[in-house]
Design a protein around this motif. Structure first.
Motif, PDB file in Angstrom:
ATOM      1  N   VAL A   4       0.842  -1.185   0.000  1.00 24.85           N
ATOM      2  CA  VAL A   4       0.000   0.000   0.000  1.00 24.85           C
ATOM      3  C   VAL A   4       0.883   1.242   0.000  1.00 24.85           C
ATOM      4  N   VAL A   5       0.533   2.204  -0.856  1.00 24.60           N
ATOM      5  CA  VAL A   5       1.183   3.517  -0.819  1.00 24.60           C
ATOM      6  C   VAL A   5       0.198   4.493  -0.198  1.00 24.60           C
ATOM      7  N   GLN A   6       0.642   5.215   0.811  1.00 29.70           N
ATOM      8  CA  GLN A   6      -0.201   6.200   1.489  1.00 29.70           C
ATOM      9  C   GLN A   6       0.429   7.580   1.355  1.00 29.70           C
ATOM     10  N   LYS A   7      -0.405   8.579   1.077  1.00 28.73           N
ATOM     11  CA  LYS A   7       0.076   9.953   0.979  1.00 28.73           C
ATOM     12  C   LYS A   7      -0.630  10.819   2.006  1.00 28.73           C
ATOM     13  N   ALA A 163       5.100   2.329  -9.999  1.00 30.23           N
ATOM     14  CA  ALA A 163       6.424   1.708 -10.130  1.00 30.23           C
ATOM     15  C   ALA A 163       6.551   0.462  -9.261  1.00 30.23           C
ATOM     16  N   LEU A 164       5.907   0.485  -8.097  1.00 30.15           N
ATOM     17  CA  LEU A 164       6.005  -0.637  -7.155  1.00 30.15           C
ATOM     18  C   LEU A 164       4.914  -1.683  -7.375  1.00 30.15           C
ATOM     19  N   LYS A 165       3.995  -1.382  -8.338  1.00 32.24           N
ATOM     20  CA  LYS A 165       2.847  -2.264  -8.597  1.00 32.24           C
ATOM     21  C   LYS A 165       2.053  -2.512  -7.310  1.00 32.24           C
ATOM     22  N   ALA A 166       1.778  -1.401  -6.618  1.00 31.79           N
ATOM     23  CA  ALA A 166       1.057  -1.464  -5.343  1.00 31.79           C
ATOM     24  C   ALA A 166      -0.390  -1.892  -5.556  1.00 31.79           C
ATOM     25  N   ASP A 167      -0.974  -2.482  -4.509  1.00 32.69           N
ATOM     26  CA  ASP A 167      -2.374  -2.891  -4.579  1.00 32.69           C
ATOM     27  C   ASP A 167      -3.316  -1.693  -4.604  1.00 32.69           C
ATOM     28  N   ARG A 168      -2.913  -0.610  -3.950  1.00 36.30           N
ATOM     29  CA  ARG A 168      -3.737   0.601  -3.955  1.00 36.30           C
ATOM     30  C   ARG A 168      -2.889   1.777  -3.486  1.00 36.30           C
ATOM     31  N   GLN A 223      -3.337   2.435 -14.254  1.00 35.05           N
ATOM     32  CA  GLN A 223      -4.377   1.619 -13.623  1.00 35.05           C
ATOM     33  C   GLN A 223      -4.093   1.384 -12.139  1.00 35.05           C
ATOM     34  N   VAL A 224      -3.817   2.471 -11.434  1.00 33.37           N
ATOM     35  CA  VAL A 224      -3.573   2.413  -9.994  1.00 33.37           C
ATOM     36  C   VAL A 224      -4.875   2.740  -9.264  1.00 33.37           C
ATOM     37  N   PRO A 225      -5.463   1.814  -8.523  1.00 29.33           N
ATOM     38  CA  PRO A 225      -6.669   2.130  -7.759  1.00 29.33           C
ATOM     39  C   PRO A 225      -6.348   3.172  -6.677  1.00 29.33           C
ATOM     40  N   LEU A 226      -7.150   4.236  -6.649  1.00 31.19           N
ATOM     41  CA  LEU A 226      -6.967   5.307  -5.669  1.00 31.19           C
ATOM     42  C   LEU A 226      -8.123   5.315  -4.695  1.00 31.19           C
ATOM     43  N   VAL A 227      -7.836   5.709  -3.457  1.00 32.30           N
ATOM     44  CA  VAL A 227      -8.908   5.985  -2.509  1.00 32.30           C
ATOM     45  C   VAL A 227      -8.562   7.274  -1.773  1.00 32.30           C
TER      46      VAL A 227
END
Length: 414
Positions: A4-7, A163-168, A223-227
């Protein structure tokens, strides 16, 4: 184990107490079994203070040195957040943009990410650490520190997720999600549970400030799912994802507005095929973004062109046109400021005829004068007097059936 990438934006890390709260939230995500990469902005008004310091030195600070200065704000954030995680017993690895492998072009102040080498981040993740990356920054091929401009931390987060192919990719901010309109303007606005990439990109381009257009464009491309969710309230946010899984029973999903619009009319241009190319190339060379464009033909000899720009750019745009009067051959320039743009956005509009007629009728019945119109498959925008923008947003929000019974202000964040 997912990734998971969090900002977290500047408001979210605006004080030591808030940084500690952010650290707790990150640690909970880790406890749920995910690897975590975090991107942070500078604390609160840090960037504004740094700009003010530079302006005390120079009336026109060089952009190269400004990039070196401004990137220090995010470095403070990653260091403090890393300390907070370590105090909580969680191993963390703070990284500047260049340490994280973010390579950009050479444009100081508004660089674009060209590639990311995820190797340094992956090494830290393999050691079981949470990686804290400074947003808004990178390094050019020549080793120059660069900044990404407006929305840079959002863009950093999405690019890292790609780049990291994160799940979200989770964007934490001071609102609880994406609303059908700005709840400060339209108290009956409701939060969307999900919205398509295309709709969100239009909303962002048209004035909705919750996500920057560059970050949405990057998410859509890769195609990166964002929330989007709140840093301060434990509440479900808004998912931004592909349209094929969306319900399109609503032909309009939201109403956006932009209060900083100016209109320029160039009258009596020669009616030749190369005229528009010359005019808008001159503006592009001066890095002036043009929005709506309307042309009208007088006769075989002359045409008029009207276009809209950000209000801060109307004087530079007018100056560019005046400076090239001999080449362009126009007779007169007229300009108007104090305007706004209101827009109805929705992927379902393409299969629902009559949206434009309903919008124009609503504004006309409310006594709001439409000065320019622009349309696409999923949006209709009107330029109107700025003082009528709030009224227009509320009217359109109601006529398109977006009102909710309870005020959204109660859940729009703090």
């Amino acid at each position: 184990m997912g990734l998971v990438v969090q900002k977290f934006g500047g408001t979210s890390v605006g004080s030591v107490e808030r940084i500690k709260k952010v650290a707790e939230r990150i640690a909970r995500t880790r406890e749920e079994g995910d690897q975590v990469v975090v991107t942070v902005s500078a604390m609160g008004k840090t960037t504004d203070r740094l700009v003010a310091l530079a302006e005390e030195i120079s009336d026109d600070p060089p952009q190269r040195e400004m990039d070196v200065l401004l990137t220090t704000g995010e470095q403070v954030s990653i260091a403090l957040l890393s300390m907070a995680l370590l105090e909580a017993g969680v191993e963390a690895c703070p990284m500047t943009g260049w340490q994280a492998g973010i390579r950009t072009n050479e444009v100081h102040g508004s660089a674009r990410i060209e590639q990311i080498d995820p190797t340094p981040i992956l090494k830290c993740l393999d050691r079981g650490e949470i990686v804290i990356v400074a947003g808004f920054q990178g390094v050019s091929e020549e080793g120059e520190i660069t900044t990404l401009g407006r929305g840079g931390s959002d863009t950093t987060a999405v690019a890292l997720a790609a780049a990291l192919k994160a799940d979200r990719c989770e964007i934490y901010t001071d609102v609880t999600g994406v609303f059908t309109a700005d709840p400060r303007i339209a108290p009956k606005a409701g939060k969307l549970s999900e919205i398509s990439f295309e709709e969100m990109l239009e909303m962002a381009n048209l004035g909705a400030g919750v996500l920057h257009p560059r970050s949405v464009e990057c998410a859509m491309t890769h195609q990166v799912p964002l929330v989007v969710r709140s840093s301060f309230v434990e509440e479900e946010g808004t998912w931004v994802k592909e349209a094929d899984s969306m319900e399109e029973e609503l032909n309009v999903r939201g109403v956006a507005h932009d209060l900083d619009v100016a209109r320029i009319k160039v009258l009596g241009l020669p009616n030749r095929t190369e005229t528009l190319t010359r005019l808008f190339q001159k503006l592009a060379d001066a890095r002036i973004n043009v929005d709506m464009i309307v042309t009208s033909e007088h006769d075989d000899e002359r045409i008029d062109v009207a276009f809209s720009v950000h209000e801060q750019e109307w004087e530079p745009a007018g100056q560019v046109i005046e400076n090239h009067q001999q080449e362009l051959g126009h007779l007169k320039i007229l300009s108007e400021t104090g305007l706004a743009k209101v827009s109805a956005v929705g992927a379902g509009m393409v299969t629902h005829p009559g949206v434009a007629a309903k919008m124009f009728t609503s504004l006309s019945d409310a006594g709001i004068r439409i000065k320019m119109v622009s349309t696409s498959e999923i949006k209709i925008s009107c330029v109107i007097p700025r003082e009528q923008a709030g009224k227009a947003v509320r009217e359109l929000h109601t006529v398109f059936g977006l009102d909710v019974k309870e005020s959204a202000l109660a859940t729009a964040g703090s």
